[in-house]
Design a protein around this motif. Structure first.
Motif, PDB file in Angstrom:
ATOM      1  N   SER A 163      12.385   6.744 -12.588  1.00  0.00           N
ATOM      2  CA  SER A 163      12.170   7.123 -11.300  1.00  0.00           C
ATOM      3  C   SER A 163      10.805   6.736 -11.025  1.00  0.00           C
ATOM      4  CB  SER A 163      12.566   8.334 -10.901  1.00  0.00           C
ATOM      5  OG  SER A 163      12.099   9.352 -11.429  1.00  0.00           O
ATOM      6  N   ILE A 164       9.912   6.910 -11.688  1.00  0.00           N
ATOM      7  CA  ILE A 164       8.315   6.719 -11.605  1.00  0.00           C
ATOM      8  C   ILE A 164       8.101   5.215 -11.031  1.00  0.00           C
ATOM      9  CG2 ILE A 164       5.956   6.686 -12.552  1.00  0.00           C
ATOM     10  CD1 ILE A 164       6.898   8.872 -14.418  1.00  0.00           C
ATOM     11  N   VAL A 165       8.859   4.342 -11.563  1.00  0.00           N
ATOM     12  CA  VAL A 165       8.592   2.935 -11.237  1.00  0.00           C
ATOM     13  C   VAL A 165       9.775   2.454 -10.139  1.00  0.00           C
ATOM     14  CG1 VAL A 165       8.716   0.538 -12.225  1.00  0.00           C
ATOM     15  CG2 VAL A 165       7.551   2.162 -13.307  1.00  0.00           C
ATOM     16  N   SER A 166      11.200   2.772 -10.609  1.00  0.00           N
ATOM     17  CA  SER A 166      12.180   2.367  -9.627  1.00  0.00           C
ATOM     18  C   SER A 166      12.124   2.787  -8.305  1.00  0.00           C
ATOM     19  CB  SER A 166      13.307   2.794 -10.484  1.00  0.00           C
ATOM     20  OG  SER A 166      13.562   2.204 -11.647  1.00  0.00           O
ATOM     21  N   MET A 167      11.710   4.061  -8.047  1.00  0.00           N
ATOM     22  CA  MET A 167      12.008   4.503  -6.672  1.00  0.00           C
ATOM     23  C   MET A 167      10.668   3.825  -5.898  1.00  0.00           C
ATOM     24  SD  MET A 167      13.376   6.009  -4.193  1.00  0.00           S
ATOM     25  CE  MET A 167      14.746   7.178  -5.141  1.00  0.00           C
ATOM     26  N   PRO A 168       9.782   3.740  -6.289  1.00  0.00           N
ATOM     27  CA  PRO A 168       8.567   2.923  -5.529  1.00  0.00           C
ATOM     28  C   PRO A 168       8.841   1.364  -5.160  1.00  0.00           C
ATOM     29  CG  PRO A 168       7.489   4.204  -7.002  1.00  0.00           C
ATOM     30  CD  PRO A 168       8.642   4.457  -7.373  1.00  0.00           C
ATOM     31  N   VAL A 169       9.678   0.936  -6.283  1.00  0.00           N
ATOM     32  CA  VAL A 169       9.969  -0.354  -6.224  1.00  0.00           C
ATOM     33  C   VAL A 169      11.162  -0.404  -4.924  1.00  0.00           C
ATOM     34  CG1 VAL A 169      11.346  -2.481  -6.943  1.00  0.00           C
ATOM     35  CG2 VAL A 169       9.479  -1.175  -8.600  1.00  0.00           C
ATOM     36  N   ARG A 170      11.918   0.367  -4.947  1.00  0.00           N
ATOM     37  CA  ARG A 170      12.997   0.556  -3.909  1.00  0.00           C
ATOM     38  C   ARG A 170      12.369   0.746  -2.471  1.00  0.00           C
ATOM     39  NH1 ARG A 170      17.602   4.411  -4.330  1.00  0.00           N
ATOM     40  NH2 ARG A 170      18.233   3.179  -2.651  1.00  0.00           N
ATOM     41  N   VAL A 171      11.438   1.514  -2.429  1.00  0.00           N
ATOM     42  CA  VAL A 171      10.564   1.586  -1.344  1.00  0.00           C
ATOM     43  C   VAL A 171      10.091   0.374  -0.593  1.00  0.00           C
ATOM     44  CG1 VAL A 171       8.662   2.801  -0.094  1.00  0.00           C
ATOM     45  CG2 VAL A 171      10.210   3.901  -1.374  1.00  0.00           C
ATOM     46  N   LEU A 172       9.668  -0.438  -1.648  1.00  0.00           N
ATOM     47  CA  LEU A 172       9.183  -1.633  -1.194  1.00  0.00           C
ATOM     48  C   LEU A 172      10.241  -2.631  -0.875  1.00  0.00           C
ATOM     49  CD1 LEU A 172       6.674  -3.881  -0.994  1.00  0.00           C
ATOM     50  CD2 LEU A 172       7.092  -4.243  -3.583  1.00  0.00           C
ATOM     51  N   ASN A 173      11.247  -2.622  -1.349  1.00  0.00           N
ATOM     52  CA  ASN A 173      12.348  -3.493  -1.184  1.00  0.00           C
ATOM     53  C   ASN A 173      13.047  -3.212   0.126  1.00  0.00           C
ATOM     54  OD1 ASN A 173      14.019  -5.663  -1.911  1.00  0.00           O
ATOM     55  ND2 ASN A 173      15.742  -4.213  -2.690  1.00  0.00           N
ATOM     56  N   GLY A 174      12.739  -1.854   0.643  1.00  0.00           N
ATOM     57  CA  GLY A 174      13.536  -1.528   1.809  1.00  0.00           C
ATOM     58  C   GLY A 174      14.817  -1.205   1.785  1.00  0.00           C
ATOM     59  N   ASP A 175      15.480  -0.813   0.535  1.00  0.00           N
ATOM     60  CA  ASP A 175      16.585  -0.149   0.440  1.00  0.00           C
ATOM     61  C   ASP A 175      16.722   1.151   0.111  1.00  0.00           C
ATOM     62  OD1 ASP A 175      16.056  -0.223  -1.950  1.00  0.00           O
ATOM     63  OD2 ASP A 175      17.677  -1.219  -2.806  1.00  0.00           O
ATOM     64  N   THR A 216       0.800  -1.321  -0.122  1.00  0.00           N
ATOM     65  CA  THR A 216       0.039  -0.075  -0.059  1.00  0.00           C
ATOM     66  C   THR A 216       0.756   1.148   0.104  1.00  0.00           C
ATOM     67  OG1 THR A 216      -1.511  -1.154   1.168  1.00  0.00           O
ATOM     68  CG2 THR A 216      -1.687   1.207   1.243  1.00  0.00           C
ATOM     69  N   ALA A 217       1.844   1.238   0.785  1.00  0.00           N
ATOM     70  CA  ALA A 217       2.848   2.433   0.736  1.00  0.00           C
ATOM     71  C   ALA A 217       3.367   2.558  -0.643  1.00  0.00           C
ATOM     72  CB  ALA A 217       3.825   2.333   1.926  1.00  0.00           C
ATOM     73  N   THR A 218       4.026   1.413  -1.082  1.00  0.00           N
ATOM     74  CA  THR A 218       4.610   1.513  -2.325  1.00  0.00           C
ATOM     75  C   THR A 218       3.725   2.200  -3.422  1.00  0.00           C
ATOM     76  OG1 THR A 218       5.905  -0.361  -1.952  1.00  0.00           O
ATOM     77  CG2 THR A 218       5.433   0.108  -4.157  1.00  0.00           C
ATOM     78  N   MET A 219       2.349   1.754  -3.393  1.00  0.00           N
ATOM     79  CA  MET A 219       1.245   2.179  -4.358  1.00  0.00           C
ATOM     80  C   MET A 219       1.192   3.930  -4.099  1.00  0.00           C
ATOM     81  SD  MET A 219       0.832  -0.331  -6.354  1.00  0.00           S
ATOM     82  CE  MET A 219      -0.362   0.797  -7.441  1.00  0.00           C
ATOM     83  N   VAL A 220       1.180   4.262  -2.708  1.00  0.00           N
ATOM     84  CA  VAL A 220       0.811   5.539  -2.718  1.00  0.00           C
ATOM     85  C   VAL A 220       2.045   6.156  -3.451  1.00  0.00           C
ATOM     86  CG1 VAL A 220       0.812   7.144  -0.904  1.00  0.00           C
ATOM     87  CG2 VAL A 220      -0.450   5.559  -0.766  1.00  0.00           C
ATOM     88  N   TRP A 221       3.441   5.907  -2.936  1.00  0.00           N
ATOM     89  CA  TRP A 221       4.595   6.567  -3.659  1.00  0.00           C
ATOM     90  C   TRP A 221       4.511   6.512  -5.111  1.00  0.00           C
ATOM     91  CZ3 TRP A 221       7.664  10.079  -2.202  1.00  0.00           C
ATOM     92  CH2 TRP A 221       7.744  10.091  -0.507  1.00  0.00           C
ATOM     93  N   PHE A 222       3.991   5.390  -5.724  1.00  0.00           N
ATOM     94  CA  PHE A 222       3.873   5.123  -7.417  1.00  0.00           C
ATOM     95  C   PHE A 222       2.894   6.149  -7.873  1.00  0.00           C
ATOM     96  CE2 PHE A 222       1.498   3.259 -10.977  1.00  0.00           C
ATOM     97  CZ  PHE A 222       2.500   3.490 -11.684  1.00  0.00           C
ATOM     98  N   GLU A 233      15.284   9.814  -0.001  1.00  0.00           N
ATOM     99  CA  GLU A 233      15.470   9.295  -1.196  1.00  0.00           C
ATOM    100  C   GLU A 233      14.322   9.401  -2.008  1.00  0.00           C
ATOM    101  OE1 GLU A 233      18.713   6.353  -2.152  1.00  0.00           O
ATOM    102  OE2 GLU A 233      18.307   5.600  -0.363  1.00  0.00           O
ATOM    103  N   PRO A 234      13.078   8.960  -1.762  1.00  0.00           N
ATOM    104  CA  PRO A 234      12.010   9.292  -2.515  1.00  0.00           C
ATOM    105  C   PRO A 234      11.602  10.861  -2.531  1.00  0.00           C
ATOM    106  CG  PRO A 234      11.590   7.582  -0.967  1.00  0.00           C
ATOM    107  CD  PRO A 234      12.865   7.996  -0.519  1.00  0.00           C
ATOM    108  N   VAL A 235      11.874  11.454  -1.535  1.00  0.00           N
ATOM    109  CA  VAL A 235      11.738  12.961  -1.560  1.00  0.00           C
ATOM    110  C   VAL A 235      12.650  13.748  -2.584  1.00  0.00           C
ATOM    111  CG1 VAL A 235      11.518  15.014  -0.336  1.00  0.00           C
ATOM    112  CG2 VAL A 235      10.877  13.182   1.101  1.00  0.00           C
ATOM    113  N   VAL A 236      13.961  13.409  -2.489  1.00  0.00           N
ATOM    114  CA  VAL A 236      14.935  13.916  -3.530  1.00  0.00           C
ATOM    115  C   VAL A 236      14.623  13.613  -5.014  1.00  0.00           C
ATOM    116  CG1 VAL A 236      17.354  13.981  -4.315  1.00  0.00           C
ATOM    117  CG2 VAL A 236      16.739  14.155  -1.828  1.00  0.00           C
TER     118      VAL A 236
END
Length: 397
Positions: A330-342, A260-266, A347-350
């Motif tokens: 970044s539209i896809v890669s950053m939310p995936v990184r949020v899900l992966n926890g790394d 859910t958090a990842t989808m919000v970022w996406f 970083e998402p803000v920047v």
């Protein structure tokens, strides 16, 4: 008084929402998502049943199958075992050939064990019986040596742990990356093509010349971008909602908060990034003079979006970290990184700020090209000609 851009945006939303092709495509996509999740839930809940043949005089094999059946029932392995007692080895082979049994377990008179099948025995069944036989043999030998299984195996268990604290399995992360890349690609291409088609339709019919007398071209472009962005965002919210609701009925429901958090970022990243995509598609429509020209003017955008789709869902490691800061990947890669926890909290803000700046630049550039190309007819217009035309108009003014 209603602003001109708002009237244009409202028209774009209404026309798109009532378009049968769009509605049918959306319904098909929702059905595909629901069907895939339903199939996954069915496969996760399905129990495999196996009948194992055992020679009546083979007490060790019979004990092993009974123990494996109890183990499967208590450990929720979703495997059910049935015992088929046969008179001898020939009868066991006949049972396999006639499909009266799925496998034949034999202790081979204490010299070894074998699991036979008319074809390759099922892997899950082989693992279950193999573990049971190993435990049974070790227990017999422990008894013969005057000790116990607990004493022999004390301290041999391995406890697994993940040090990054993220409970999401890598396979789930990969699947999420594929889904987000798919949502981005379908949303961007589908809605972008509608913008380009709308622009060339008005240009080819000369309707835009009438509209331009009442609506400034800058506001006309803004209305088209906002209207298409609303539709694209609503489409992705609907598809994401269907996916998350369906996910709650599967074994992956444990990762639902993280998803859910990842989808919000996406959604946030897509909302910002699609504005740039929409602006570029509007320019692609204005560069054409006929509907047939759209194939040429939209190809660069299509190639870019296809590249993002193919690269982002399979990226990993350093490449994924780099892509998470480069729009539009970044539209896809950053939310995936949020899900992966790394990804660290900042970083998402920047990355989002970089996307905002890039989008502003793309919109400003597109607005100049759009105004310069929209009134030019007689053939396809290049970006250079469109920008030069707008510059000349501005200087002339």
């Amino acid at each position: 008084m209603t602003s001109p851009w708002m009237l244009v945006a409202t028209r774009e939303i209404v026309v798109r929402a009532l378009n049968k092709g769009f509605l049918i495509g959306l319904a098909i996509t929702m059905a595909m998502i629901g069907g895939l999740i339903g199939f996954t839930a069915y496969m996760d809940s399905r129990t495999d049943s196996f009948d194992v043949a055992v020679v009546a005089t083979d007490d060790a094999a019979l004990t092993a199958v009974e123990s494996a059946r109890e183990e499967a029932a208590t450990s929720d392995q979703q495997i059910e075992l049935g015992v088929v007692r046969v008179d001898d080895a020939a009868a066991a082979e006949a049972a396999l050939e006639d499909e009266a049994a799925d496998a034949w377990l034999s202790s081979d008179d204490g010299s070894g064990w074998s699991l036979s099948g008319w074809r390759e025995p099922d892997g899950g069944l082989a693992t279950l019986l193999g573990d049971t036989v190993r435990d049974q043999v070790m227990a017999d030998r422990a008894t013969g040596a005057g000790t116990t299984m607990d004493a022999l195996t004390a301290g041999s268990e391995i406890e697994t742990q993940r040090l990054d604290g993220n409970p999401v399995d890598p396979q789930v992360v990969f699947l999420a990356g594929f889904v987000l890349a798919f949502l981005f690609f379908t949303g961007a291409v589908g809605s972008g093509a509608m913008i380009a088609g709308s622009v060339i339709e008005e240009k080819q019919s000369r309707l835009v010349e009438i509209i331009a007398t009442a609506v400034p071209l800058r506001q006309l472009l803004a209305g088209k971008i906002i209207g298409s962005s609303v539709i694209a965002l609503a489409q992705n919210l609907l598809l994401a909602g269907v996916g998350l609701i369906g996910l709650s009925f599967t074994d992956l429901s444990a990762v639902l908060p993280a998803m859910t958090a990842t989808m919000v970022w996406f959604v946030v990243f897509f909302t910002v990034g699609f504005v740039a995509v929409a602006a570029l598609y509007a320019v692609a429509g204005s560069l054409a003079s006929r509907t047939e020209d759209l194939q040429y003017t939209t190809t660069p955008l299509m190639m870019l979006l296809m590249g993002v789709y193919l690269v982002t869902f399979s990226a990993d490691g350093v490449l994924e970290r780099v892509l998470s800061y480069i729009p539009p990947a970044s539209i896809v890669s950053m939310p995936v990184r949020v899900l992966n926890g790394d990804a660290l909290w900042w970083e998402p803000v920047v990355s989002l700020l970089v996307l905002v700046v890039t989008t502003l630049g793309a919109v400003l550039l597109s607005e100049r090209a759009y105004r310069g190309a929209l009134m030019q007819t007689g053939g396809r217009v290049t970006w250079k000609s469109a920008l030069a035309a707008d510059r000349g108009t501005t200087l002339g003014a």
